[in-house]
Design a protein around this motif. Sequence first.
Motif, PDB file in Angstrom:
ATOM      1  N   GLY A  84      -0.187 -23.476  80.218  1.00  0.00           N
ATOM      2  CA  GLY A  84      -0.797 -24.782  80.011  1.00  0.00           C
ATOM      3  C   GLY A  84       0.118 -25.899  80.492  1.00  0.00           C
ATOM      4  O   GLY A  84      -0.324 -26.870  81.116  1.00  0.00           O
ATOM      5  N   GLY A  85       1.419 -25.746  80.224  1.00  0.00           N
ATOM      6  CA  GLY A  85       2.393 -26.720  80.700  1.00  0.00           C
ATOM      7  C   GLY A  85       2.467 -26.745  82.216  1.00  0.00           C
ATOM      8  O   GLY A  85       2.583 -27.805  82.832  1.00  0.00           O
ATOM      9  N   LEU A  86       2.369 -25.570  82.818  1.00  0.00           N
ATOM     10  CA  LEU A  86       2.400 -25.482  84.294  1.00  0.00           C
ATOM     11  C   LEU A  86       1.183 -26.180  84.899  1.00  0.00           C
ATOM     12  O   LEU A  86       1.299 -26.907  85.895  1.00  0.00           O
ATOM     13  CB  LEU A  86       2.438 -24.013  84.708  1.00  0.00           C
ATOM     14  CG  LEU A  86       2.641 -23.734  86.199  1.00  0.00           C
ATOM     15  CD1 LEU A  86       3.990 -24.246  86.661  1.00  0.00           C
ATOM     16  CD2 LEU A  86       2.527 -22.233  86.472  1.00  0.00           C
ATOM     17  N   ALA A  87       0.026 -25.961  84.290  1.00  0.00           N
ATOM     18  CA  ALA A  87      -1.186 -26.627  84.769  1.00  0.00           C
ATOM     19  C   ALA A  87      -1.026 -28.148  84.698  1.00  0.00           C
ATOM     20  O   ALA A  87      -1.385 -28.868  85.637  1.00  0.00           O
ATOM     21  CB  ALA A  87      -2.389 -26.178  83.928  1.00  0.00           C
ATOM     22  N   SER A  88      -0.480 -28.618  83.596  1.00  0.00           N
ATOM     23  CA  SER A  88      -0.287 -30.066  83.406  1.00  0.00           C
ATOM     24  C   SER A  88       0.717 -30.612  84.406  1.00  0.00           C
ATOM     25  O   SER A  88       0.541 -31.704  84.953  1.00  0.00           O
ATOM     26  CB  SER A  88       0.192 -30.342  81.977  1.00  0.00           C
ATOM     27  OG  SER A  88      -0.718 -29.804  81.051  1.00  0.00           O
ATOM     28  N   ALA A  89       1.773 -29.849  84.654  1.00  0.00           N
ATOM     29  CA  ALA A  89       2.800 -30.286  85.608  1.00  0.00           C
ATOM     30  C   ALA A  89       2.220 -30.372  87.014  1.00  0.00           C
ATOM     31  O   ALA A  89       2.515 -31.318  87.773  1.00  0.00           O
ATOM     32  CB  ALA A  89       3.973 -29.310  85.579  1.00  0.00           C
ATOM     33  N   ALA A  90       1.392 -29.400  87.378  1.00  0.00           N
ATOM     34  CA  ALA A  90       0.785 -29.415  88.714  1.00  0.00           C
ATOM     35  C   ALA A  90      -0.138 -30.618  88.858  1.00  0.00           C
ATOM     36  O   ALA A  90      -0.143 -31.291  89.896  1.00  0.00           O
ATOM     37  CB  ALA A  90       0.012 -28.116  88.947  1.00  0.00           C
TER      38      ALA A  90
END
Lengths: 218, 197
Positions: A166-172
């Motif tokens: 979820g954090g990776l999605a937000s970062a992208a």
Amino acid sequence: MRRTSTDELIHQLAADAAPVQVRRHPSALALLWLAGALPYVAVVAFALAPRGDLVAMLGDARFVLDAVLTLGAAVASAVAAFLTTVPGYERRALARWLVAPTIWIVSMGAGCVADWVVAGDHAMPISAGLHCFPAILVAGAIPAVFIAILLRRGAPLTPSLTLGLGGLASAALADLGLRFHHSETGLALLVWHSFAVVVLFATAGIAGRVVLTWRTAR
Amino acid sequence: MVPSAMNAHESADAQLAALMRQAQVGDQQAYATLLRDLTRRLRRVVAHMRSALGTDDVEDVVQEILLSIHQVRATYDPTRPFMPWVLAITRNRMADAARRHVRRARREIADSELLAAFCDTDANADGDDTLDYESLRRAIAALPSGQRQAIELLKLQGMSLQAASDATGQSVGALKVATHRAVMSLRKTLKGTGSRA
């Protein structure tokens, strides 16, 4: 202290069995998340002032391709995160959804190396891109909170992996937004963008164990 | 598919899936039937895969699994098989229980050795020791009643957990927790009085 017998527990759970809405498919949940998070990122990018050459860049195939890849990585990471909250999900399906984020991360790293090789001694100092770091964190924070709220309704089977994705999605998504803000490019920006992505991913992964838990209160 | 052509596994899955679908729309009777059926199956699974657990521990794990199923029942897709969904939750909760069991066992071994050292007169024959039995007696007497009872039955009288559970009406799990807390309290108290701990 008297223990609850299993029969009593079953009686309590059955009495508590209100109708539930079957959870949407992970792809649908990811699009729901995107519908809520993308406007916020757009507002942040607009508040930071869009890049002066935006119209010209929209005609640049490389820019558009990078943006599409980044958006694809964000959506795919979100789908993967939601998939991990479905008991019995297929690991092969998870692996398929991790292809796009992997390509995106590798391309960021390759971009850093390529810019370093090309620019050499003429490269912008790394510190020149420091302002990107908090910008990505601000742009990614609300999407991260929103996806955490949606993920909590699933099964916390692998809390660190789930919230990390979820954090990776937000970062992208944050990275995508800031591409419409920066007019300059180069190693310095890539380094700080990449670092912010790593920080968001790691922080979310660590927070997963606290945020995504099985309830035990009766 | 004709029912006779289904194997027993698929038949059971179909029956449980049907009950779960009814439970998702709020049918409490169907849900109770489903949970009772699952409980029988889960007891066998947990007992088989965690043979080191006592009866009470097996029941605790089964109850945790039922609670988890209840918590995430909205994640079951009615168009998909039911058993993989249940087994995924079961595996996850059993792994959590196994981790807690290992952590607890490590603490209990350390605390048992500690209390044995408190009470072993031979170990305290060394003239440098300053173990004050009166301090230990007072410290045990000052414990809350549940902890004092656990120490007296399990450590001083040497009863087994099951025997102590039968005698007091407390669960094995509750006795273990009481014993652990008692030893921690004793350690703190005796350290404060200067007695060897």
